[in-house]
Design a protein around this motif. Structure first.
Motif, PDB file in Angstrom:
ATOM      1  N   ALA A 132       0.841  -1.204   0.000  1.00  0.00           N
ATOM      2  CA  ALA A 132       0.000   0.000   0.000  1.00  0.00           C
ATOM      3  C   ALA A 132       0.874   1.251   0.000  1.00  0.00           C
ATOM      4  O   ALA A 132       0.559   2.231  -0.695  1.00  0.00           O
ATOM      5  CB  ALA A 132      -0.939  -0.003   1.195  1.00  0.00           C
ATOM      6  N   ALA A 133       1.964   1.243   0.760  1.00  0.00           N
ATOM      7  CA  ALA A 133       2.867   2.395   0.786  1.00  0.00           C
ATOM      8  C   ALA A 133       3.470   2.626  -0.601  1.00  0.00           C
ATOM      9  O   ALA A 133       3.548   3.766  -1.065  1.00  0.00           O
ATOM     10  CB  ALA A 133       3.967   2.184   1.823  1.00  0.00           C
ATOM     11  N   GLN A 134       3.855   1.550  -1.276  1.00  0.00           N
ATOM     12  CA  GLN A 134       4.396   1.675  -2.633  1.00  0.00           C
ATOM     13  C   GLN A 134       3.342   2.208  -3.589  1.00  0.00           C
ATOM     14  O   GLN A 134       3.623   3.065  -4.439  1.00  0.00           O
ATOM     15  CB  GLN A 134       4.928   0.328  -3.121  1.00  0.00           C
ATOM     16  N   ALA A 135       2.115   1.717  -3.465  1.00  0.00           N
ATOM     17  CA  ALA A 135       1.024   2.190  -4.322  1.00  0.00           C
ATOM     18  C   ALA A 135       0.748   3.674  -4.069  1.00  0.00           C
ATOM     19  O   ALA A 135       0.475   4.434  -5.009  1.00  0.00           O
ATOM     20  CB  ALA A 135      -0.238   1.364  -4.088  1.00  0.00           C
ATOM     21  N   ALA A 136       0.841   4.103  -2.815  1.00  0.00           N
ATOM     22  CA  ALA A 136       0.607   5.508  -2.473  1.00  0.00           C
ATOM     23  C   ALA A 136       1.667   6.405  -3.087  1.00  0.00           C
ATOM     24  O   ALA A 136       1.347   7.455  -3.672  1.00  0.00           O
ATOM     25  CB  ALA A 136       0.575   5.676  -0.951  1.00  0.00           C
ATOM     26  N   VAL A 137       2.919   6.022  -2.990  1.00  0.00           N
ATOM     27  CA  VAL A 137       4.017   6.812  -3.560  1.00  0.00           C
ATOM     28  C   VAL A 137       3.870   6.869  -5.087  1.00  0.00           C
ATOM     29  O   VAL A 137       4.041   7.932  -5.694  1.00  0.00           O
ATOM     30  CB  VAL A 137       5.378   6.227  -3.132  1.00  0.00           C
ATOM     31  N   ALA A 138       3.517   5.749  -5.699  1.00  0.00           N
ATOM     32  CA  ALA A 138       3.312   5.718  -7.156  1.00  0.00           C
ATOM     33  C   ALA A 138       2.129   6.594  -7.560  1.00  0.00           C
ATOM     34  O   ALA A 138       2.177   7.286  -8.592  1.00  0.00           O
ATOM     35  CB  ALA A 138       3.102   4.279  -7.628  1.00  0.00           C
ATOM     36  N   ALA A 139       1.059   6.601  -6.761  1.00  0.00           N
ATOM     37  CA  ALA A 139      -0.114   7.421  -7.064  1.00  0.00           C
ATOM     38  C   ALA A 139       0.229   8.901  -7.004  1.00  0.00           C
ATOM     39  O   ALA A 139      -0.211   9.682  -7.863  1.00  0.00           O
ATOM     40  CB  ALA A 139      -1.251   7.096  -6.098  1.00  0.00           C
ATOM     41  N   LEU A 140       1.008   9.310  -6.000  1.00  0.00           N
ATOM     42  CA  LEU A 140       1.420  10.704  -5.903  1.00  0.00           C
ATOM     43  C   LEU A 140       2.234  11.097  -7.133  1.00  0.00           C
ATOM     44  O   LEU A 140       2.007  12.159  -7.726  1.00  0.00           O
ATOM     45  CB  LEU A 140       2.218  10.951  -4.619  1.00  0.00           C
ATOM     46  N   ALA A 141       3.150  10.238  -7.542  1.00  0.00           N
ATOM     47  CA  ALA A 141       3.958  10.517  -8.733  1.00  0.00           C
ATOM     48  C   ALA A 141       3.083  10.611  -9.979  1.00  0.00           C
ATOM     49  O   ALA A 141       3.300  11.483 -10.843  1.00  0.00           O
ATOM     50  CB  ALA A 141       5.025   9.433  -8.903  1.00  0.00           C
ATOM     51  N   GLU A 142       2.078   9.748 -10.081  1.00  0.00           N
ATOM     52  CA  GLU A 142       1.181   9.748 -11.247  1.00  0.00           C
ATOM     53  C   GLU A 142       0.386  11.049 -11.337  1.00  0.00           C
ATOM     54  O   GLU A 142       0.330  11.682 -12.400  1.00  0.00           O
ATOM     55  CB  GLU A 142       0.229   8.556 -11.166  1.00  0.00           C
ATOM     56  N   VAL A 143      -0.245  11.443 -10.244  1.00  0.00           N
ATOM     57  CA  VAL A 143      -1.069  12.655 -10.286  1.00  0.00           C
ATOM     58  C   VAL A 143      -0.182  13.902 -10.426  1.00  0.00           C
ATOM     59  O   VAL A 143      -0.558  14.865 -11.105  1.00  0.00           O
ATOM     60  CB  VAL A 143      -2.037  12.717  -9.070  1.00  0.00           C
ATOM     61  N   GLU A 144       1.002  13.876  -9.852  1.00  0.00           N
ATOM     62  CA  GLU A 144       1.929  14.995 -10.017  1.00  0.00           C
ATOM     63  C   GLU A 144       2.374  15.116 -11.480  1.00  0.00           C
ATOM     64  O   GLU A 144       2.437  16.228 -12.027  1.00  0.00           O
ATOM     65  CB  GLU A 144       3.142  14.828  -9.106  1.00  0.00           C
ATOM     66  N   ALA A 145       2.641  13.999 -12.127  1.00  0.00           N
ATOM     67  CA  ALA A 145       3.035  14.019 -13.542  1.00  0.00           C
ATOM     68  C   ALA A 145       1.910  14.585 -14.407  1.00  0.00           C
ATOM     69  O   ALA A 145       2.163  15.376 -15.324  1.00  0.00           O
ATOM     70  CB  ALA A 145       3.426  12.619 -14.005  1.00  0.00           C
ATOM     71  N   LEU A 146       0.667  14.198 -14.121  1.00  0.00           N
ATOM     72  CA  LEU A 146      -0.474  14.761 -14.850  1.00  0.00           C
ATOM     73  C   LEU A 146      -0.519  16.280 -14.683  1.00  0.00           C
ATOM     74  O   LEU A 146      -0.713  17.022 -15.646  1.00  0.00           O
ATOM     75  CB  LEU A 146      -1.786  14.155 -14.352  1.00  0.00           C
ATOM     76  N   ALA A 147      -0.328  16.740 -13.455  1.00  0.00           N
ATOM     77  CA  ALA A 147      -0.376  18.176 -13.168  1.00  0.00           C
ATOM     78  C   ALA A 147       0.757  18.918 -13.871  1.00  0.00           C
ATOM     79  O   ALA A 147       0.535  19.978 -14.470  1.00  0.00           O
ATOM     80  CB  ALA A 147      -0.319  18.406 -11.660  1.00  0.00           C
TER      81      ALA A 147
END
Length: 158
Positions: A132-147
């Motif tokens: 879950a921690a890995q998924a959370a870090v990946a999700a932050l990177a994903e939404v940041e890249a979109l932004a």
């Protein structure tokens, strides 16, 4: 249609509020609600206040939620992105578990700010649930890249 949104953190309800279900395609849910907390919340880079309207995007398969924030008269303030477990939808409600990482994107896209990384580190999720921690870090990177690509609004419309 009335809907109930429930944000959970560390197993406890952080906030619960009514929202209007705008659409649900089976994965992507969109709800609209007025600012639900009492009074004003000033983050320094944005103020959430009575009258603000949040159009909130949740997914059953993504580890984040995005909240478009507008003033009462419709002016865009920006997007508040919460890293969460995928939304659990039951009946007329949804529950998301806040995983502490957040991102703010200003209306003009000039400011993309990572928030609460210290809270995430202190949460112990890395020890309790490493996937879950890995998924959370990946999700932050994903939404940041979109932004950073200026693609966040288009992603929400899709």
């Amino acid at each position: 249609m009335n809907f109930e949104v429930r944000l959970v953190k560390a197993g406890k309800t952080k906030i619960s509020y009514p929202a209007e279900l705008v659409r649900d395609d089976g994965d992507h849910l969109v709800v609209r609600a007025p600012w639900a907390a009492p009074g004003v919340r000033d983050f320094g880079f944005v103020r959430f206040e009575p009258g603000d309207v949040f159009t909130e995007h949740y997914w059953r398969t993504r580890w984040y939620a995005v909240k478009e924030v507008r003033t009462a008269d419709g002016a865009l303030k920006g997007w508040y992105c919460d890293v969460t477990r995928p939304a659990l939808v039951t009946g007329r409600g949804l529950t998301v578990e806040d995983l502490d990482l957040d991102l703010w994107v200003s209306a003009d896209g000039a400011a993309v700010l990572r928030l609460d990384e210290d809270e995430f580190a202190a949460s112990g999720l890395h020890r309790q649930d490493p996937p879950a921690a890995q998924a959370a870090v990946a999700a932050l990177a994903e939404v940041e890249a979109l932004a950073l690509r200026g693609a966040l609004a288009a992603e929400l419309a899709g």
